[in-house]
Design a protein around this motif. Structure first.
Motif: not given
Length: 288
Positions: A169-170, A175-176, A228-230, A235-237
């Motif tokens: 995640v970013a 969640l980080s 890149e989206l994360a 969202g989370a990957v």
């Protein structure tokens, strides 16, 4: 029949003049004439008719020209192939890489290998597992790096490494700040889904067993797009460790409620001879 006879014959065909052909071939005219005469003796008849304008092909010469052209072409290609093989000027090792395999360990091992074998050239082809295995059976690849389960009767399997999956995640994502991410946390998070992920069914099955459902707002078979989206906070990957880039704006966290990992192996087709360079490269991969 000697190749210099073939070469001189074709030179005369091109220049239609013995003197000019000898000059172009960097040989004296008597030597060229003697070689042509020897070739005619072997074939049983004259190949050229000389006249004031130079020379022209006989019926036998016309018949032989395309055949001897092919012979010369094959000889040149054979010599070039031998030189490329000896000097490793061609790509000597072609590696098929499963599209979900992270590049970090592979690139590190390949670079260490080339430091010891600097003349080697490596071809890296990323594709779907089915395509790679078909290419391996056809001889297009020397080996394939994959997580797919295959028959030991058909393939030689060399385990390389095991890697865990982590939630990416970013920084600043809810969640980080967690030490680990539970399945319940994932169920409450917008997911970035990889349909080609080997552990996808196991993860969704574990969530179902715990009464959770994962929601994916984005789906892609490309890791770089999902990363890149994360990074942008979409969202989370969930990614294997070697697929996670070293980026200041990303955080990776373990999954708390289940062990989720995969085994990566080097596959070689048993009906294809394995070269010493390939064996050494596989050993290098195993050192990771």
């Amino acid at each position: 029949m000697e190749m210099n006879q073939v070469r001189y014959f074709l030179a005369v065909c091109e220049h239609r003049n013995f003197t000019h052909a000898a000059s172009a071939s960097n040989v004296s005219q008597p030597s060229l004439t003697a070689a042509i005469k020897k070739l005619e003796d072997e074939l049983g008849d004259a190949l050229f008719i000389r006249d004031r304008a130079g020379c022209r092909l006989t019926a036998l010469g016309k018949l032989m020209q395309p055949r001897l052209e092919r012979m010369q072409s094959e000889a040149r290609e054979a010599k070039a192939e031998a030189v490329r093989h000896t000097r490793l000027e061609r790509v000597p090792i072609s590696i098929g890489i499963g599209e979900t395999i992270g590049h970090a360990k592979v690139s590190e091992a390949v670079e260490r290998f080339r430091q010891r074998v600097p003349q080697a050239e490596i071809e890296l082809i990323v594709d779907a597992n089915d395509t790679l295995l078909a290419g391996l059976r056809e001889g297009d690849f020397d080996l394939v790096i994959s997580t797919v389960e295959v028959s030991e009767e058909l393939y030689r399997i060399d385990p390389l490494y095991q890697e865990a999956y982590r939630v990416v995640v970013a920084k600043g994502h809810p969640l980080s700040e967690l030490p680990a991410v539970s399945l319940a946390d994932l169920a409450d998070t917008t997911m970035l889904d990889r349909p080609n992920c080997e552990m996808r069914e196991a993860l969704h099955g574990a969530c179902t067993d715990h009464g959770h459902t994962l929601y994916a707002a984005y789906r892609s078979n490309r890791v770089d797009w999902l990363v890149e989206l994360a990074r942008r906070g979409s969202g989370a990957v969930i990614l294997p460790e070697t697929s996670i880039p070293d980026h200041d704006n990303l955080v990776s966290l373990p999954v708390a409620d289940m062990e989720i990992a995969r085994d990566v192996a080097a596959l070689r087709f048993r009906h294809q001879a394995s070269r010493s360079e390939t064996n050494e490269l596989v050993r290098e991969f195993s050192r990771n």
